[in-house]
Scaffold this motif. Structure first.
Motif, PDB file in Angstrom:
ATOM      1  N   ASN A  20      15.001  82.960  63.923  1.00  0.00           N
ATOM      2  CA  ASN A  20      14.570  83.455  62.617  1.00  0.00           C
ATOM      3  C   ASN A  20      13.223  82.885  62.182  1.00  0.00           C
ATOM      4  OD1 ASN A  20      16.646  85.221  62.147  1.00  0.00           O
ATOM      5  ND2 ASN A  20      17.910  83.735  61.069  1.00  0.00           N
ATOM      6  N   THR A  21      12.344  82.665  63.132  1.00  0.00           N
ATOM      7  CA  THR A  21      10.993  82.198  62.813  1.00  0.00           C
ATOM      8  C   THR A  21      10.059  83.397  62.881  1.00  0.00           C
ATOM      9  OG1 THR A  21      11.452  80.001  63.693  1.00  0.00           O
ATOM     10  CG2 THR A  21       9.151  80.643  63.509  1.00  0.00           C
ATOM     11  N   ASN A  22       9.534  83.796  61.753  1.00  0.00           N
ATOM     12  CA  ASN A  22       8.826  85.066  61.665  1.00  0.00           C
ATOM     13  C   ASN A  22       7.327  84.892  61.463  1.00  0.00           C
ATOM     14  OD1 ASN A  22      11.299  86.375  61.894  1.00  0.00           O
ATOM     15  ND2 ASN A  22      11.629  86.385  59.689  1.00  0.00           N
ATOM     16  N   TYR A  23       6.596  85.915  61.900  1.00  0.00           N
ATOM     17  CA  TYR A  23       5.153  86.015  61.685  1.00  0.00           C
ATOM     18  C   TYR A  23       4.396  84.834  62.299  1.00  0.00           C
ATOM     19  CZ  TYR A  23       6.929  89.548  58.596  1.00  0.00           C
ATOM     20  OH  TYR A  23       7.604  90.626  58.111  1.00  0.00           O
ATOM     21  N   VAL A  24       4.744  84.540  63.540  1.00  0.00           N
ATOM     22  CA  VAL A  24       4.014  83.545  64.321  1.00  0.00           C
ATOM     23  C   VAL A  24       2.894  84.247  65.066  1.00  0.00           C
ATOM     24  CG1 VAL A  24       4.170  81.918  66.250  1.00  0.00           C
ATOM     25  CG2 VAL A  24       6.009  82.037  64.553  1.00  0.00           C
ATOM     26  N   GLU A  25       1.736  83.617  65.115  1.00  0.00           N
ATOM     27  CA  GLU A  25       0.584  84.199  65.803  1.00  0.00           C
ATOM     28  C   GLU A  25       0.048  83.206  66.831  1.00  0.00           C
ATOM     29  OE1 GLU A  25      -3.992  85.416  64.641  1.00  0.00           O
ATOM     30  OE2 GLU A  25      -2.378  85.979  63.260  1.00  0.00           O
ATOM     31  N   GLY A  69       9.171  69.840  79.427  1.00  0.00           N
ATOM     32  CA  GLY A  69       8.763  69.653  78.055  1.00  0.00           C
ATOM     33  C   GLY A  69       8.264  70.924  77.395  1.00  0.00           C
ATOM     34  N   THR A  70       7.865  70.758  76.140  1.00  0.00           N
ATOM     35  CA  THR A  70       7.416  71.874  75.317  1.00  0.00           C
ATOM     36  C   THR A  70       6.032  71.584  74.774  1.00  0.00           C
ATOM     37  OG1 THR A  70       9.686  72.413  74.675  1.00  0.00           O
ATOM     38  CG2 THR A  70       7.930  73.213  73.238  1.00  0.00           C
ATOM     39  N   GLY A  71       5.172  72.587  74.848  1.00  0.00           N
ATOM     40  CA  GLY A  71       3.835  72.437  74.280  1.00  0.00           C
ATOM     41  C   GLY A  71       3.890  72.398  72.765  1.00  0.00           C
ATOM     42  N   VAL A  72       4.368  73.494  72.166  1.00  0.00           N
ATOM     43  CA  VAL A  72       4.507  73.567  70.705  1.00  0.00           C
ATOM     44  C   VAL A  72       5.838  74.218  70.376  1.00  0.00           C
ATOM     45  CG1 VAL A  72       3.556  74.451  68.547  1.00  0.00           C
ATOM     46  CG2 VAL A  72       2.009  73.766  70.376  1.00  0.00           C
ATOM     47  N   TYR A  73       6.627  73.551  69.546  1.00  0.00           N
ATOM     48  CA  TYR A  73       7.869  74.113  69.018  1.00  0.00           C
ATOM     49  C   TYR A  73       7.601  74.518  67.575  1.00  0.00           C
ATOM     50  CZ  TYR A  73      12.779  74.360  67.478  1.00  0.00           C
ATOM     51  OH  TYR A  73      13.980  74.763  66.967  1.00  0.00           O
ATOM     52  N   VAL A  74       7.837  75.799  67.272  1.00  0.00           N
ATOM     53  CA  VAL A  74       7.507  76.342  65.957  1.00  0.00           C
ATOM     54  C   VAL A  74       8.780  76.819  65.275  1.00  0.00           C
ATOM     55  CG1 VAL A  74       6.126  78.037  64.705  1.00  0.00           C
ATOM     56  CG2 VAL A  74       5.293  77.122  66.861  1.00  0.00           C
ATOM     57  N   SER A  75       9.011  76.358  64.049  1.00  0.00           N
ATOM     58  CA  SER A  75      10.149  76.860  63.294  1.00  0.00           C
ATOM     59  C   SER A  75       9.744  77.428  61.937  1.00  0.00           C
ATOM     60  CB  SER A  75      11.191  75.752  63.077  1.00  0.00           C
ATOM     61  OG  SER A  75      10.659  74.761  62.216  1.00  0.00           O
ATOM     62  N   SER A  82       7.720  75.170  56.930  1.00  0.00           N
ATOM     63  CA  SER A  82       6.777  74.320  57.654  1.00  0.00           C
ATOM     64  C   SER A  82       5.747  75.174  58.375  1.00  0.00           C
ATOM     65  CB  SER A  82       7.519  73.423  58.647  1.00  0.00           C
ATOM     66  OG  SER A  82       8.351  72.524  57.967  1.00  0.00           O
ATOM     67  N   ARG A  83       4.765  75.605  57.647  1.00  0.00           N
ATOM     68  CA  ARG A  83       3.736  76.482  58.199  1.00  0.00           C
ATOM     69  C   ARG A  83       2.775  75.646  59.036  1.00  0.00           C
ATOM     70  NH1 ARG A  83       4.989  78.173  53.052  1.00  0.00           N
ATOM     71  NH2 ARG A  83       3.365  76.931  52.072  1.00  0.00           N
ATOM     72  N   LEU A  84       2.854  75.841  60.336  1.00  0.00           N
ATOM     73  CA  LEU A  84       2.120  75.011  61.284  1.00  0.00           C
ATOM     74  C   LEU A  84       0.849  75.714  61.732  1.00  0.00           C
ATOM     75  CD1 LEU A  84       2.054  72.496  63.164  1.00  0.00           C
ATOM     76  CD2 LEU A  84       3.348  73.864  64.821  1.00  0.00           C
ATOM     77  N   ASN A  85      -0.256  74.971  61.791  1.00  0.00           N
ATOM     78  CA  ASN A  85      -1.522  75.476  62.301  1.00  0.00           C
ATOM     79  C   ASN A  85      -1.995  74.544  63.408  1.00  0.00           C
ATOM     80  OD1 ASN A  85      -2.520  77.662  60.111  1.00  0.00           O
ATOM     81  ND2 ASN A  85      -1.495  75.962  59.068  1.00  0.00           N
ATOM     82  N   VAL A  86      -2.004  75.044  64.629  1.00  0.00           N
ATOM     83  CA  VAL A  86      -2.477  74.275  65.779  1.00  0.00           C
ATOM     84  C   VAL A  86      -3.757  74.946  66.253  1.00  0.00           C
ATOM     85  CG1 VAL A  86      -1.952  73.477  68.107  1.00  0.00           C
ATOM     86  CG2 VAL A  86      -0.127  73.617  66.393  1.00  0.00           C
ATOM     87  N   VAL A  87      -4.882  74.248  66.129  1.00  0.00           N
ATOM     88  CA  VAL A  87      -6.187  74.861  66.361  1.00  0.00           C
ATOM     89  C   VAL A  87      -6.936  74.080  67.436  1.00  0.00           C
ATOM     90  CG1 VAL A  87      -8.364  75.585  65.306  1.00  0.00           C
ATOM     91  CG2 VAL A  87      -6.245  75.624  63.955  1.00  0.00           C
ATOM     92  N   ASP A  88      -7.314  74.764  68.498  1.00  0.00           N
ATOM     93  CA  ASP A  88      -8.154  74.203  69.559  1.00  0.00           C
ATOM     94  C   ASP A  88      -7.584  72.900  70.126  1.00  0.00           C
ATOM     95  OD1 ASP A  88      -9.977  76.289  69.433  1.00  0.00           O
ATOM     96  OD2 ASP A  88     -11.188  75.312  67.903  1.00  0.00           O
ATOM     97  N   CYS A  89      -6.289  72.910  70.406  1.00  0.00           N
ATOM     98  CA  CYS A  89      -5.643  71.755  71.014  1.00  0.00           C
ATOM     99  C   CYS A  89      -5.324  72.057  72.477  1.00  0.00           C
ATOM    100  CB  CYS A  89      -4.359  71.404  70.267  1.00  0.00           C
ATOM    101  SG  CYS A  89      -4.641  70.802  68.586  1.00  0.00           S
TER     102      CYS A  89
END
Length: 708
Positions: free
Chosen positions: A293-298, A264-270, A246-253
Motif C-alpha cells: 500500500n505504498t502509493n505514488y512512488v517515482e 540486501g536492499t538499496g532503498v526500502y520505501v513505505s 514518511s515521504r522519502l527523497n533520495v537524490v543522486d545517491c
C-alpha cells in the motif's frame, strides 16, 4: 560556517571535557532556577584562562571535548560528552545546534543520541568508526507526538548529518537512526564505508518522518555480507503505521554492495509520494523495495546494475508473506528513464535470474503505473511479473529512449499498451452462443470429435464410455464468479471409456499465426464435483500439408468443488519458418483426466497478451455472435453440388458438419421471399422442401458447419 582550521589554530590550549560539561550542566541548572547563563569560558591545562566560546554563535567541535580522532584512541567519552552538551542546550523553537567533526578517524562504542535538533557535520574527511551494538547516531528523542503540547514535532525539525564518513557497525542496529516524528531530516554528502550488518540499515527513518532527504550519499560495500542502505520504515517502534507519511527523497545517491555475492536492499520505501532520482544501485538483492500500500512512488533517471548471484529484482513490491485476504494495491508507480543492466559476474546477459519487477507476496497488485525504461539490457524474464489479481489496470509500459527496451542476445521484449492487454483472444468465452443441435445438451459416446457450444468441441479416444455437455445457467446474484455471467459449460463424464488416453475440451481460437511469439496469460473459472487435475495447453495446428502441430503446456492445477480462478502463463512459439495448409488454427485445450467419472463446470475465461491476466469484461453478445458466424459454412446453389427441383432440394457439402446442426435457408420465388431454419440429418446432406419455385428463384444457405 567558520573556517574550522582557522578556528582551531586560534585555540592554543585544549579544554578539559569534564570541566566543560560540568560547567555547561551547571549553567543549564542555573537557567532552570531563573538565573543567567553567561558564555562558556574554557580553561586550558594549568588553569590558564582561554578564549570564550559563545554557544549561540560559534560552532561546537568535538575536539573541544577532548576527541583525538587518530583512529587509535577510543573517543567514546569525548563524543558522549559532546552529545550531552548539545542535548543540554534548551530547545525553544527547534533551531538546530551544529556539532563539528574535524578531519580524522573517531573510534567510539556508545551511540551518539540527540534529543534536540542538531546538525552533525564534517569537512569530508571525518570518519566515525562505530564499534557498539546500538545505533551509531540517533536523531530525535523518544515520545515526540503530533502537535503534542510538550514534545510537538514542530520543535523537532531539521535534524541533519552532512559531510561525514561512517564505518564499522558490524554489530550495530542501524547507522543513522531517525526517530518517530522527527520531520524534515536531511542526510547530505555522507559516505558509508562497508557500514553495518545484514539486519540493519545505514540510514533508517522510523516513521512519520515527513519530507526526508538523502542527497549525494554513497554506500561502499566490501565483503560478501548482505547489507542495506536506506529504509523509510513507515511504522513506529511500537508497530503503529504512519499511514504513508514518511515521504522519502533520495537524490543522486550511489550504492554498491561489494563482494561477489549480492544481498540486501538499496532503498526500502513505505511512504507515499516518495522519489528516488538519479544515482544508482549495484549488486543488491532488491535495488528498490516498495512496501504494501505504498502509493505514488517515482524512480527517475536511476541506474541499476546486477552482477552477482542473488540479485533477485530491480523493483520488489510488497512485504514478505501475508495472511491478508484482500489485495494490497500499489498505485501510481512511476519508473522513468531508467538504465537497467542485468547480467551475472561472467557478463552473461541471458542466463541471469534477475527480474525487473516482482511481487513478494500473492496479495500485491499494481495499477495506474507509468513505466518507461531507456535501456533494459539482459535478463530472461518479461518486464513485469505480477499476481493474477483483478483490477490491475492503467499500466502503461513504453520505451522513450534509443536503444529501446530489449534483452541482449535475445528477442525483443514486447511493450504492450493497456488496450493490447485488454483483448480477449478466446471465442465465446462467456458461453453465450449455443447454436448447435438443440442448443442445450450434447451426448458424447465412445471416441471421436463432438461439437458442442459454438467454437468448442470434445476430443476423446477409448472404447465405450459416455458423457454429456450441457448449457447451465448461473443463479442470479451469485458471487463466486464476478461479472454476472449467464451461462457456463458443464461436462459430465458419467462412464469411463476403456483404454482411453486423452479426454480434452477444446476452444478453436483463430488462425495459427495468432499470438505467435507472444507471452500470454490464461485465466479460467473452474470447479468440479471432486478434486481433479487439469492441464491447459495451447495447440498450434498447421493444417493439412503444414508443419507438425506444436503443443505448449503451462503445467497442471488441481480443481476444487467451488468455482475458483486459476491462472497460467504461456510463451507461444513463433511460427517463423513453419508452413501451414488448409484448416490451420490456434486452439486452447483443457486436458481432463481419463478413466475417472466427474462433472466439470467451466465458467468465463480469458486469454490475453502479457504476463498477467487483465480484467475479463463480459463481451458484447452480438460481437461474439459475429465472431462465431465468421466460421460458419455458407453457400448458394452455384457453389454446391446440389439437386435443384421443385419440392425437395438437397445440399451436399464436402466440409465436415455435425449431425443435427442447423442451417438457415433463404430463397426467392418471384416476388415472395422465404426463409427457414432446418436441420441437417446427415453430415453431408441437407434436405428442405421448397415451395413452388419459379425458374428465376435463387437459394442461399448458411450453416454452423465449422472446420475442425
Amino acid at each position: 560556517m567558520e573556517n574550522m582550521n582557522d578556528k582551531e589554530s586560534e585555540k592554543s590550549a585544549s579544554v578539559s571535557r569534564r570541566q566543560f560539561l560540568a560547567y555547561t550542566l551547571a549553567g543549564t541548572a542555573a537557567l532552570a532556577a531563573g538565573g543567567a547563563f553567561s558564555p562558556l569560558t574554557a580553561y586550558a591545562q594549568g588553569g590558564e584562562q582561554a578564549a570564550a566560546l559563545t554557544v549561540s554563535s560559534d560552532t561546537i567541535s568535538v575536539k573541544d571535548f577532548g576527541a583525538v580522532g587518530d583512529g587509535v584512541t577510543d573517543d567514546t567519552a569525548a563524543l558522549t560528552d559532546a552529545a550531552d552538551y548539545v542535548n543540554a542546550i534548551a530547545n525553544t523553537d527547534g533551531t538546530p545546534v551544529q556539532l563539528y567533526f574535524p578531519n580524522g578517524t573517531y573510534r567510539y562504542s556508545s551511540g551518539l543520541y540527540f534529543n534536540r535538533p542538531v546538525i552533525l557535520c564534517g569537512s569530508g574527511g571525518a570518519k566515525l568508526v562505530y564499534e557498539g551494538t546500538a545505533h551509531a547516531v540517533k536523531l530525535g528523542k523518544d515520545g515526540i507526538g503530533y502537535n503534542d503540547p510538550v514534545n510537538p514535532q514542530t520543535k523537532h525539525e531539521f535534524y541533519g548529518v552532512r559531510d561525514l564518513i561512517l564505518s564499522g557497525g558490524a554489530n550495530a542496529q542501524h547507522g543513522i537512526y531517525v526517530n518517530t516524528f522527527v520531520v524534515n531530516p536531511r542526510i547530505d554528502r555522507c559516505v558509508f564505508k562497508n557500514f553495518g550488518s545484514a539486519a540493519g540499515y545505514a540510514i533508517f527513518f522510523q516513521s512519520d518522518n515527513w519530507n526526508c532527504y538523502v542527497t549525494d550519499c554513497m554506500y561502499e560495500g566490501a565483503n560478501d555480507i548482505a547489507k542495506n542502505f536506506i529504509r523509510a520504515n513507515g511504522k513506529s517502534a511500537a508497530g503503529v503505521s504512519d499511514n504513508g507519511n514518511s515521504r522519502l527523497n533520495v537524490v543522486d545517491c550511489f550504492a554498491n554492495i561489494g563482494g561477489t555475492t549480492a544481498g540486501g536492499t538499496g532503498v526500502y520505501v513505505s511512504g507515499w509520494k516518495s522519489v528516488i532520482r538519479g544515482g544508482g544501485f549495484q549488486g543488491f538483492k532488491y535495488a528498490v523495495h516498495i512496501a504494501d500500500n505504498t502509493n505514488y512512488v517515482e524512480v527517475d533517471s536511476t541506474y541499476v546494475e546486477t552482477i552477482y548471484s542473488g540479485c533477485e529484482a530491480v523493483i520488489a513490491m510488497g512485504d514478505q508473506p501475508t495472511a491478508a485476504v484482500s489485495p494490497f494495491y500499489v498505485t501510481g508507480l512511476k519508473l522513468k528513464d531508467m538504465y537497467v543492466n542485468l547480467h551475472n559476474v561472467s557478463n552473461d546477459y541471458v542466463s541471469t535470474d534477475t527480474k525487473f519487477l516482482v511481487c513478494l507476496n500473492d496479495k500485491i497488485a499494481l495499477r495506474n503505473a507509468d513505466i518507461s525504461v531507456d535501456v533494459y539490457m539482459g535478463g530472461k524474464y518479461p518486464l513485469l511479473l505480477l499476481n493474477p489479481i483483478a483490477g490491475q489496470s492503467g499500466i502503461d509500459i513504453r520505451s522513450t529512449g534509443n536503444p529501446k527496451m530489449y534483452a541482449a542476445s535475445a528477442p525483443s521484449m514486447p511493450l504492450l499498451s493497456d488496450a493490447e492487454r485488454a483483448v480477449n483472444y478466446g471465442t465465446n468465452t462467456w458461453f453465450d452462443i449455443w447454436q448447435r443441435g438443440n442448443g442445450a445438451s450434447y451426448t458424447i459416446a465412445g471416441s471421436g470429435i463432438f461439437k458442442v457450444a459454438d467454437r468448442y468441441y470434445v476430443s476423446r479416444d477409448g472404447i465405450g464410455g459416455s458423457a454429456a455437455v450441457t448449457k447451465e445457467t448461473f443463479a442470479p446474484g451469485q458471487t463466486a464468479v464476478p461479472g454476472h455471467p449467464s451461462y457456463f459449460l458443464r461436462l459430465t463424464n458419467s462412464q469411463t471409456a476403456t483404454g482411453a488416453t486423452y479426454h480434452t475440451l477444446i476452444n478453436v481460437i483463430e488462425d495459427v499465426t495468432k499470438l505467435s511469439g507472444e507471452r500470454v496469460s490464461l485465466s479460467l473459472y473452474l470447479r468440479c464435483s471432486k478434486s481433479i487435475s487439469v492441464q491447459p495447453v495451447l495447440a498450434q495446428i498447421f493444417g493439412s500439408g503444414g508443419s507438425s502441430a506444436t503443443y505448449t503446456s503451462a503445467g497442471t492445477t488441481v480443481i476444487g468443488t467451488s468455482f475458483a480462478k486459476v491462472v497460467f502463463t504461456f510463451d507461444v512459439p513463433r511460427v517463423d519458418g513453419k508452413t501451414w495448409g488448409a484448416n490451420h488454427r490456434l486452439e486452447m485445450h483443457l486436458s481432463l483426466p481419463v478413466n475417472q467419472t466427474f462433472t466439470l463446470d467451466w465458467g468465463p475465461w480469458k486469454l490475453n497478451k502479457g504476463e498477467y491476466p487483465t480484467e475479463n469484461y463480459r463481451p458484447d453478445k452480438l460481437e461474439e455472435l459475429r465472431r462465431c458466424k465468421a466460421f460458419y459454412e455458407k453457400g448458394n446453389l452455384n457453389q454446391l453440388i446440389a439437386t435443384h427441383q421443385r419440392g425437395a432440394v438437397h445440399f451436399a457439402s464436402e466440409k465436415y458438419r455435425q449431425p443435427n446442426c442447423k442451417a438457415h435457408v433463404v430463397y426467392q420465388d418471384g416476388s415472395a421471399n422465404y426463409n427457414a431454419v432446418v436441420s441437417i440429418f446427415t453430415t453431408t446432406d441437407m434436405a428442405y422442401t421448397l415451395n413452388a419455385m419459379a425458374t428465376d428463384s435463387s437459394v442461399d444457405w448458411e450453416a454452423d458447419a465449422e472446420l475442425v
